[in-house]
Design a protein around this motif. Structure first.
Motif, PDB file in Angstrom:
ATOM      1  N   MET A   1      -7.108  -5.437 -11.821  1.00 39.91           N
ATOM      2  CA  MET A   1      -6.022  -5.454 -10.811  1.00 39.91           C
ATOM      3  C   MET A   1      -6.041  -4.141  -9.985  1.00 39.91           C
ATOM      4  O   MET A   1      -6.288  -3.073 -10.562  1.00 39.91           O
ATOM      5  N   GLU A   2      -5.840  -4.250  -8.720  1.00 37.99           N
ATOM      6  CA  GLU A   2      -5.963  -3.051  -7.865  1.00 37.99           C
ATOM      7  C   GLU A   2      -4.851  -2.024  -8.138  1.00 37.99           C
ATOM      8  O   GLU A   2      -3.779  -2.395  -8.627  1.00 37.99           O
ATOM      9  N   THR A   3      -5.158  -0.772  -7.878  1.00 36.58           N
ATOM     10  CA  THR A   3      -4.156   0.276  -8.058  1.00 36.58           C
ATOM     11  C   THR A   3      -3.178   0.243  -6.882  1.00 36.58           C
ATOM     12  O   THR A   3      -3.578  -0.022  -5.749  1.00 36.58           O
ATOM     13  N   VAL A   4      -1.924   0.480  -7.186  1.00 35.62           N
ATOM     14  CA  VAL A   4      -0.919   0.445  -6.117  1.00 35.62           C
ATOM     15  C   VAL A   4      -0.767   1.846  -5.540  1.00 35.62           C
ATOM     16  O   VAL A   4      -0.720   2.815  -6.286  1.00 35.62           O
ATOM     17  N   LEU A   5      -0.715   1.932  -4.247  1.00 37.30           N
ATOM     18  CA  LEU A   5      -0.519   3.245  -3.637  1.00 37.30           C
ATOM     19  C   LEU A   5       0.961   3.449  -3.350  1.00 37.30           C
ATOM     20  O   LEU A   5       1.602   2.595  -2.764  1.00 37.30           O
ATOM     21  N   PHE A   6       1.492   4.548  -3.797  1.00 42.49           N
ATOM     22  CA  PHE A   6       2.915   4.790  -3.603  1.00 42.49           C
ATOM     23  C   PHE A   6       3.202   6.010  -2.751  1.00 42.49           C
ATOM     24  O   PHE A   6       4.318   6.479  -2.682  1.00 42.49           O
ATOM     25  N   ASN A   7       2.154   6.543  -2.143  1.00 45.38           N
ATOM     26  CA  ASN A   7       2.392   7.727  -1.309  1.00 45.38           C
ATOM     27  C   ASN A   7       3.304   7.374  -0.150  1.00 45.38           C
ATOM     28  O   ASN A   7       3.201   6.289   0.409  1.00 45.38           O
ATOM     29  N   HIS A   8       4.187   8.282   0.169  1.00 41.60           N
ATOM     30  CA  HIS A   8       5.027   8.057   1.346  1.00 41.60           C
ATOM     31  C   HIS A   8       4.147   8.134   2.586  1.00 41.60           C
ATOM     32  O   HIS A   8       3.109   8.772   2.578  1.00 41.60           O
ATOM     33  N   SER A   9       4.570   7.432   3.657  1.00 40.56           N
ATOM     34  CA  SER A   9       3.784   7.475   4.886  1.00 40.56           C
ATOM     35  C   SER A   9       3.695   8.917   5.366  1.00 40.56           C
ATOM     36  O   SER A   9       4.660   9.669   5.230  1.00 40.56           O
ATOM     37  N   PRO A  10       2.561   9.290   5.934  1.00 38.66           N
ATOM     38  CA  PRO A  10       2.466  10.658   6.446  1.00 38.66           C
ATOM     39  C   PRO A  10       3.405  10.822   7.636  1.00 38.66           C
ATOM     40  O   PRO A  10       3.763   9.830   8.273  1.00 38.66           O
ATOM     41  N   PRO A  11       3.838  12.060   7.943  1.00 36.95           N
ATOM     42  CA  PRO A  11       4.723  12.254   9.090  1.00 36.95           C
ATOM     43  C   PRO A  11       4.057  11.739  10.363  1.00 36.95           C
ATOM     44  O   PRO A  11       2.841  11.821  10.513  1.00 36.95           O
ATOM     45  N   LEU A  82       3.049 -10.230  -4.809  1.00 36.46           N
ATOM     46  CA  LEU A  82       4.388 -10.106  -4.222  1.00 36.46           C
ATOM     47  C   LEU A  82       5.248  -9.181  -5.090  1.00 36.46           C
ATOM     48  O   LEU A  82       5.968  -8.317  -4.570  1.00 36.46           O
ATOM     49  N   LEU A  83       5.117  -9.334  -6.401  1.00 35.94           N
ATOM     50  CA  LEU A  83       5.883  -8.435  -7.288  1.00 35.94           C
ATOM     51  C   LEU A  83       5.467  -6.982  -7.045  1.00 35.94           C
ATOM     52  O   LEU A  83       6.304  -6.078  -7.020  1.00 35.94           O
ATOM     53  N   GLN A  84       4.172  -6.778  -6.839  1.00 34.24           N
ATOM     54  CA  GLN A  84       3.684  -5.419  -6.583  1.00 34.24           C
ATOM     55  C   GLN A  84       4.340  -4.824  -5.340  1.00 34.24           C
ATOM     56  O   GLN A  84       4.741  -3.650  -5.329  1.00 34.24           O
ATOM     57  N   ARG A  85       4.514  -5.670  -4.302  1.00 39.01           N
ATOM     58  CA  ARG A  85       5.147  -5.169  -3.075  1.00 39.01           C
ATOM     59  C   ARG A  85       6.615  -4.855  -3.320  1.00 39.01           C
ATOM     60  O   ARG A  85       7.158  -3.858  -2.823  1.00 39.01           O
ATOM     61  N   VAL A  86       7.259  -5.704  -4.116  1.00 36.14           N
ATOM     62  CA  VAL A  86       8.672  -5.469  -4.428  1.00 36.14           C
ATOM     63  C   VAL A  86       8.808  -4.170  -5.247  1.00 36.14           C
ATOM     64  O   VAL A  86       9.676  -3.332  -4.977  1.00 36.14           O
ATOM     65  N   LEU A  87       7.908  -3.996  -6.214  1.00 34.97           N
ATOM     66  CA  LEU A  87       7.977  -2.783  -7.042  1.00 34.97           C
ATOM     67  C   LEU A  87       7.710  -1.531  -6.215  1.00 34.97           C
ATOM     68  O   LEU A  87       8.279  -0.469  -6.465  1.00 34.97           O
ATOM     69  N   ARG A  88       6.856  -1.691  -5.209  1.00 39.80           N
ATOM     70  CA  ARG A  88       6.571  -0.545  -4.332  1.00 39.80           C
ATOM     71  C   ARG A  88       7.858  -0.087  -3.634  1.00 39.80           C
ATOM     72  O   ARG A  88       8.144   1.105  -3.552  1.00 39.80           O
ATOM     73  N   VAL A  89       8.635  -1.041  -3.163  1.00 36.10           N
ATOM     74  CA  VAL A  89       9.927  -0.696  -2.534  1.00 36.10           C
ATOM     75  C   VAL A  89      10.824  -0.014  -3.564  1.00 36.10           C
ATOM     76  O   VAL A  89      11.461   1.008  -3.297  1.00 36.10           O
ATOM     77  N   MET A  90      10.840  -0.571  -4.783  1.00 40.46           N
ATOM     78  CA  MET A  90      11.741  -0.034  -5.814  1.00 40.46           C
ATOM     79  C   MET A  90      11.334   1.372  -6.272  1.00 40.46           C
ATOM     80  O   MET A  90      12.178   2.188  -6.609  1.00 40.46           O
ATOM     81  N   VAL A  91      10.034   1.631  -6.260  1.00 42.35           N
ATOM     82  CA  VAL A  91       9.570   2.978  -6.625  1.00 42.35           C
ATOM     83  C   VAL A  91       9.971   3.974  -5.540  1.00 42.35           C
ATOM     84  O   VAL A  91      10.459   5.072  -5.826  1.00 42.35           O
ATOM     85  N   ARG A  92       9.837   3.543  -4.295  1.00 43.04           N
ATOM     86  CA  ARG A  92      10.259   4.422  -3.181  1.00 43.04           C
ATOM     87  C   ARG A  92      11.737   4.766  -3.290  1.00 43.04           C
ATOM     88  O   ARG A  92      12.161   5.852  -2.927  1.00 43.04           O
ATOM     89  N   ARG A  93      12.509   3.804  -3.757  1.00 42.09           N
ATOM     90  CA  ARG A  93      13.958   4.021  -3.869  1.00 42.09           C
ATOM     91  C   ARG A  93      14.347   4.630  -5.213  1.00 42.09           C
ATOM     92  O   ARG A  93      15.525   4.692  -5.554  1.00 42.09           O
ATOM     93  N   LYS A  94      13.354   4.975  -6.027  1.00 37.72           N
ATOM     94  CA  LYS A  94      13.562   5.608  -7.334  1.00 37.72           C
ATOM     95  C   LYS A  94      14.299   4.701  -8.333  1.00 37.72           C
ATOM     96  O   LYS A  94      14.985   5.167  -9.239  1.00 37.72           O
ATOM     97  N   ILE A  95      14.167   3.390  -8.125  1.00 36.02           N
ATOM     98  CA  ILE A  95      14.740   2.454  -9.101  1.00 36.02           C
ATOM     99  C   ILE A  95      13.781   2.351 -10.285  1.00 36.02           C
ATOM    100  O   ILE A  95      14.201   2.160 -11.429  1.00 36.02           O
ATOM    101  N   PHE A  96      12.487   2.454 -10.007  1.00 37.39           N
ATOM    102  CA  PHE A  96      11.487   2.569 -11.067  1.00 37.39           C
ATOM    103  C   PHE A  96      10.606   3.775 -10.768  1.00 37.39           C
ATOM    104  O   PHE A  96      10.552   4.229  -9.623  1.00 37.39           O
ATOM    105  N   SER A  97       9.933   4.256 -11.826  1.00 34.43           N
ATOM    106  CA  SER A  97       8.968   5.332 -11.594  1.00 34.43           C
ATOM    107  C   SER A  97       7.569   4.725 -11.588  1.00 34.43           C
ATOM    108  O   SER A  97       7.368   3.613 -12.086  1.00 34.43           O
ATOM    109  N   ALA A  98       6.618   5.444 -11.027  1.00 31.05           N
ATOM    110  CA  ALA A  98       5.221   5.002 -11.062  1.00 31.05           C
ATOM    111  C   ALA A  98       4.356   6.201 -11.405  1.00 31.05           C
ATOM    112  O   ALA A  98       4.525   7.275 -10.829  1.00 31.05           O
ATOM    113  N   GLN A  99       3.491   5.992 -12.374  1.00 28.70           N
ATOM    114  CA  GLN A  99       2.563   7.068 -12.718  1.00 28.70           C
ATOM    115  C   GLN A  99       1.192   6.443 -12.969  1.00 28.70           C
ATOM    116  O   GLN A  99       1.100   5.246 -13.270  1.00 28.70           O
TER     117      GLN A  99
END
Ligand SMILES: C[S@@+](CC[C@H](N)C(=O)[O-])C[C@H]1O[C@@H](n2cnc3c(N)ncnc32)[C@H](O)[C@@H]1O
Length: 281
Positions: A1-11, A82-99
């Motif tokens: 399964m591919e790695t999810v990128l959680f970096n915030h967009s660059p300025p 689709l779950l991965q995309r949802v989790l990406r939003v949740m990680v950005r909002r600090k509802i879940f952590s990602a490491q």
């Protein structure tokens, strides 16, 4: 399964743009952000319905996307991407952590926020979130501009949307009644905890207490547990108290508060601005 990128967009970089063009672009970005900010609450609703926080809590350690997917109940053909995309939003909002794991996989974990969306626990805001995001509860918001134009002389936003007022609707739709009452119970637990610790002397001095608009008795059950000498009356609309669980020390009474309320040494009423507006108008 591919790695999810959680970096915030660059300025954003504005090469070769005038100050006016840059301002115009930033204005657009702001509008897009608010145009789609409902994604946070719908993503939160989805992870609550899928019990993702409960899965992580049960394992007691961060899990990969595939491990989470394997543990989702009643999911015959889950859509992991689709779950991965949802989790990406949740990680950005600090509802879940990602490491990142040693093998380069993304592992999702709980945060201080996700602990409040657990389903199988007492101190949770999950039922309130499911209520707030339910179409019956949410759709009246689409009538805000109409109400601003006309006022409420032709009905509240809730009435315009559904043809019934909110507390008639709880009487007509058992599922909405259940969602509403469970939402109230979970917030009542949080509020009662503070009230019980802060109002010790008051509760010690009374023998009976009536909660007016007490729902299914969420607040009173906490108060009576802490002060078992109190005879409590939970007063609410008949269709609400009809679904209330039995509690030692609490009598459920159905009625209309605008007609009469049972008497007791003290009245407990969790302030609800809409009801206060109705009473005072
Ligand atoms: C915002 S909820 C608060 C529930 C509860 N006090 C709590 O904090 O969890 C308002 C409550 O008032 C009840 N209610 C509304 N109109 C009422 C009426 N006319 N007479 C009695 N109860 C009423 C509703 O059924 C609902 O349970």
């Amino acid at each position: 399964m591919e790695t999810v990128l959680f970096n915030h967009s660059p300025p954003l970089e504005f090469k070769g743009l005038s100050k006016e063009e840059e301002d115009s672009l930033l204005g657009q970005v702001e509008i897009w952000r608010y145009m789609t900010c409902f994604t946070d609450s719908v993503a939160l609703k989805a992870v609550i319905e899928l019990r993702i926080a409960d899965i992580l809590d049960r394992y007691g350690k961060p899990l990969s996307l595939s491990q989470i997917v394997e543990n989702i109940e009643d999911a015959p053909s889950p859509d992991a991407s689709l779950l991965q995309r949802v989790l990406r939003v949740m990680v950005r909002r600090k509802i879940f952590s990602a490491q990142e794991s040693e093998t380069g996989e993304t592992l999702f974990g709980l945060t201080r926020a996700s602990k409040w969306i657990l389903r199988d626990t007492k101190m949770t805001l999950a039922p309130m979130l499911l209520l707030e995001n339910h179409p019956i509860h949410l759709n009246p918001a689409h009538y805000i501009s109409e109400i601003i134009r006309e006022g409420t002389k032709n009905g509240t936003a809730f009435f315009k949307c559904h043809g019934h007022e909110q507390f008639e609707m709880t009487g007509l739709d058992p599922e909405y009644n259940r969602l509403f009452n469970e939402g109230m119970v979970c917030t009542a637990r949080v509020v009662s905890k503070a009230v019980i610790t802060g109002y010790k002397d008051g509760f010690n001095q009374i023998k009976s207490l009536v909660d007016v608009g007490g729902g299914i008795g969420g607040s009173l059950s906490e108060i009576v547990r802490a002060y078992p000498h109190i005879n409590a009356i939970n007063f609410d609309l008949p269709h609400v108290v009809a679904t209330a669980p039995k509690f030692d020390g609490i009598t459920h009474v159905g009625g209309d508060m605008f007609v009469s309320i049972p008497s007791a040494d003290a009245i407990y009423m969790k302030v609800y601005q809409k009801l206060i507006n109705t009473i005072s108008s």
